[in-house]
Write a protein that holds these residues in place. Sequence first.
Motif, PDB file in Angstrom:
ATOM      1  N   UNK A   1      -3.896   2.682  -1.408  1.00 31.59           N
ATOM      2  CA  UNK A   1      -4.754   1.921  -2.321  1.00 31.59           C
ATOM      3  C   UNK A   1      -6.208   2.327  -2.101  1.00 31.59           C
ATOM      4  N   UNK A   2      -6.940   2.537  -3.205  1.00 33.64           N
ATOM      5  CA  UNK A   2      -8.364   2.826  -3.092  1.00 33.64           C
ATOM      6  C   UNK A   2      -9.092   1.578  -2.619  1.00 33.64           C
ATOM      7  N   UNK A   3     -10.062   1.774  -1.741  1.00 39.15           N
ATOM      8  CA  UNK A   3     -10.836   0.644  -1.239  1.00 39.15           C
ATOM      9  C   UNK A   3     -11.718   0.110  -2.374  1.00 39.15           C
ATOM     10  N   UNK A   4     -11.652  -1.188  -2.690  1.00 38.36           N
ATOM     11  CA  UNK A   4     -12.507  -1.746  -3.743  1.00 38.36           C
ATOM     12  C   UNK A   4     -13.983  -1.520  -3.430  1.00 38.36           C
ATOM     13  N   UNK A   5     -14.781  -1.344  -4.478  1.00 42.46           N
ATOM     14  CA  UNK A   5     -16.207  -1.056  -4.288  1.00 42.46           C
ATOM     15  C   UNK A   5     -16.893  -2.095  -3.413  1.00 42.46           C
ATOM     16  N   UNK A   6     -16.519  -3.374  -3.572  1.00 36.22           N
ATOM     17  CA  UNK A   6     -17.177  -4.435  -2.820  1.00 36.22           C
ATOM     18  C   UNK A   6     -16.952  -4.305  -1.327  1.00 36.22           C
ATOM     19  N   UNK A   7     -15.886  -3.602  -0.922  1.00 38.01           N
ATOM     20  CA  UNK A   7     -15.566  -3.475   0.501  1.00 38.01           C
ATOM     21  C   UNK A   7     -15.997  -2.154   1.110  1.00 38.01           C
ATOM     22  N   UNK A   8     -16.477  -1.228   0.320  1.00 34.12           N
ATOM     23  CA  UNK A   8     -16.751   0.120   0.849  1.00 34.12           C
ATOM     24  C   UNK A   8     -17.783   0.174   1.963  1.00 34.12           C
ATOM     25  N   UNK A   9     -18.769  -0.718   2.017  1.00 28.51           N
ATOM     26  CA  UNK A   9     -19.663  -0.680   3.184  1.00 28.51           C
ATOM     27  C   UNK A   9     -18.969  -1.066   4.488  1.00 28.51           C
ATOM     28  N   UNK A  10     -17.796  -1.706   4.380  1.00 33.79           N
ATOM     29  CA  UNK A  10     -17.130  -2.265   5.550  1.00 33.79           C
ATOM     30  C   UNK A  10     -15.779  -1.617   5.857  1.00 33.79           C
ATOM     31  N   UNK A  11     -15.071  -1.193   4.833  1.00 31.96           N
ATOM     32  CA  UNK A  11     -13.712  -0.668   4.987  1.00 31.96           C
ATOM     33  C   UNK A  11     -13.669   0.775   4.489  1.00 31.96           C
ATOM     34  N   UNK A  12     -13.232   1.682   5.348  1.00 28.74           N
ATOM     35  CA  UNK A  12     -13.167   3.098   4.961  1.00 28.74           C
ATOM     36  C   UNK A  12     -11.795   3.488   4.433  1.00 28.74           C
ATOM     37  N   UNK A  13     -10.756   2.774   4.847  1.00 25.81           N
ATOM     38  CA  UNK A  13      -9.414   3.095   4.382  1.00 25.81           C
ATOM     39  C   UNK A  13      -8.544   1.849   4.433  1.00 25.81           C
ATOM     40  N   UNK A  14      -7.552   1.808   3.537  1.00 27.23           N
ATOM     41  CA  UNK A  14      -6.617   0.694   3.459  1.00 27.23           C
ATOM     42  C   UNK A  14      -5.265   1.287   3.085  1.00 27.23           C
ATOM     43  N   UNK A  15      -4.339   1.306   4.052  1.00 24.48           N
ATOM     44  CA  UNK A  15      -3.078   2.022   3.859  1.00 24.48           C
ATOM     45  C   UNK A  15      -1.902   1.120   4.209  1.00 24.48           C
ATOM     46  N   UNK A  16      -1.022   0.898   3.234  1.00 25.29           N
ATOM     47  CA  UNK A  16       0.259   0.261   3.516  1.00 25.29           C
ATOM     48  C   UNK A  16       1.238   1.361   3.919  1.00 25.29           C
ATOM     49  N   UNK A  17       1.919   1.191   5.044  1.00 21.27           N
ATOM     50  CA  UNK A  17       2.808   2.241   5.535  1.00 21.27           C
ATOM     51  C   UNK A  17       4.232   1.717   5.716  1.00 21.27           C
ATOM     52  N   UNK A  18       5.176   2.596   5.482  1.00 23.23           N
ATOM     53  CA  UNK A  18       6.606   2.318   5.671  1.00 23.23           C
ATOM     54  C   UNK A  18       7.216   3.640   6.125  1.00 23.23           C
ATOM     55  N   UNK A  19       7.322   3.816   7.442  1.00 26.00           N
ATOM     56  CA  UNK A  19       7.675   5.114   8.017  1.00 26.00           C
ATOM     57  C   UNK A  19       9.002   5.022   8.762  1.00 26.00           C
ATOM     58  N   UNK A  20       9.896   5.942   8.454  1.00 24.24           N
ATOM     59  CA  UNK A  20      11.172   6.059   9.168  1.00 24.24           C
ATOM     60  C   UNK A  20      11.113   7.304  10.039  1.00 24.24           C
ATOM     61  N   UNK A  21      11.045   7.123  11.358  1.00 27.14           N
ATOM     62  CA  UNK A  21      10.956   8.247  12.279  1.00 27.14           C
ATOM     63  C   UNK A  21      12.318   8.833  12.624  1.00 27.14           C
ATOM     64  N   UNK A  22      13.382   8.155  12.251  1.00 28.50           N
ATOM     65  CA  UNK A  22      14.720   8.658  12.510  1.00 28.50           C
ATOM     66  C   UNK A  22      15.311   8.216  13.829  1.00 28.50           C
ATOM     67  N   UNK A  23      14.474   7.907  14.795  1.00 30.32           N
ATOM     68  CA  UNK A  23      14.945   7.483  16.118  1.00 30.32           C
ATOM     69  C   UNK A  23      13.789   6.827  16.862  1.00 30.32           C
ATOM     70  N   UNK A  24      14.090   5.961  17.832  1.00 33.49           N
ATOM     71  CA  UNK A  24      13.007   5.363  18.629  1.00 33.49           C
ATOM     72  C   UNK A  24      12.182   6.442  19.318  1.00 33.49           C
ATOM     73  N   UNK A  25      10.922   6.140  19.531  1.00 35.71           N
ATOM     74  CA  UNK A  25      10.064   7.119  20.187  1.00 35.71           C
ATOM     75  C   UNK A  25       8.639   6.626  20.301  1.00 35.71           C
ATOM     76  N   UNK A  26       7.711   7.572  20.337  1.00 35.34           N
ATOM     77  CA  UNK A  26       6.291   7.262  20.484  1.00 35.34           C
ATOM     78  C   UNK A  26       5.487   8.208  19.601  1.00 35.34           C
ATOM     79  N   UNK A  27       4.331   7.750  19.187  1.00 42.17           N
ATOM     80  CA  UNK A  27       3.403   8.674  18.552  1.00 42.17           C
ATOM     81  C   UNK A  27       1.983   8.341  18.985  1.00 42.17           C
ATOM     82  N   UNK A  28       1.071   9.227  18.685  1.00 42.40           N
ATOM     83  CA  UNK A  28      -0.294   9.105  19.176  1.00 42.40           C
ATOM     84  C   UNK A  28      -1.164   8.289  18.218  1.00 42.40           C
TER      85      UNK A  28
END
Length: 267
Positions: free
Chosen positions: A1-28
Amino acid sequence: MAVPDVLRPYVTSLIAYDVDFGAPGMHRGMPSAEVTSALPVDDPLVTSWGSGSEPVTAWSLVSGLHTRPATIHHHGYQRGVQLGLTTAGVRALFGMPAAAWRGELLALDEVAAPGGVRHLPELLAEADPRTWERVVVAGVIDALARYGEPGPRAEVGRALALLTGGAGVQEVADDVGYSRRRISDLVRAETGVAPKQFQRLARFDRSRGLVGRIPLAHAATVCGYADQAHLTREWQEFAGCTPTTWLREEFPFVQDLADASAVDSGA
């Protein structure tokens, strides 16, 4: 989602995520010149500073600026929303400078006042995934209306913008009209890191958006590194690995990484 103009001084990114890694693990969890806030759904985040450190388990997380990767443990999948916040956003939402969280992993209820963003984990748990980003936007706007604080001093904001763009510390000091020592003290008090370190984090941020998309030598030039070897050294310091190792670990199914070893060697 694009960050609304009213929030741009405060929020640089807004990302909804749904990730399937395939198996338990770790990431950085990579270092950045921005403050990251994560709002997981289904399972709490389990995060640590690597082997030997005590993991933090939380339904919400904010991490101050850091120069080493965090380790994020998962059960094979992750869902939620992630926010990138500017230093002005940290002040406006939480009433404190980002320096207060330097190297910290904290839950929202440790730093947020009642209402606004503090209750976002509960709201997301009850919401349709298709509305998650809108729920977060509404919560942030509500928090700004209730608790908004003045941002950093104008000269500090100017300094951080110049450093993010790649300007040198002396160049920034000359532009702002302060001594190098004075601007260094102000930047450190606002972010928790020295100007040179902030500049390096911002450059690392830029490179992270390019590796895997263009040859590393080209990415090094675009981002202001002396050469590809310089870029790789910075990655080894901030990420704990080379760019190609990160790509293989985080994006194992990306088709254009088939010849990653050739990219690493500059071919």
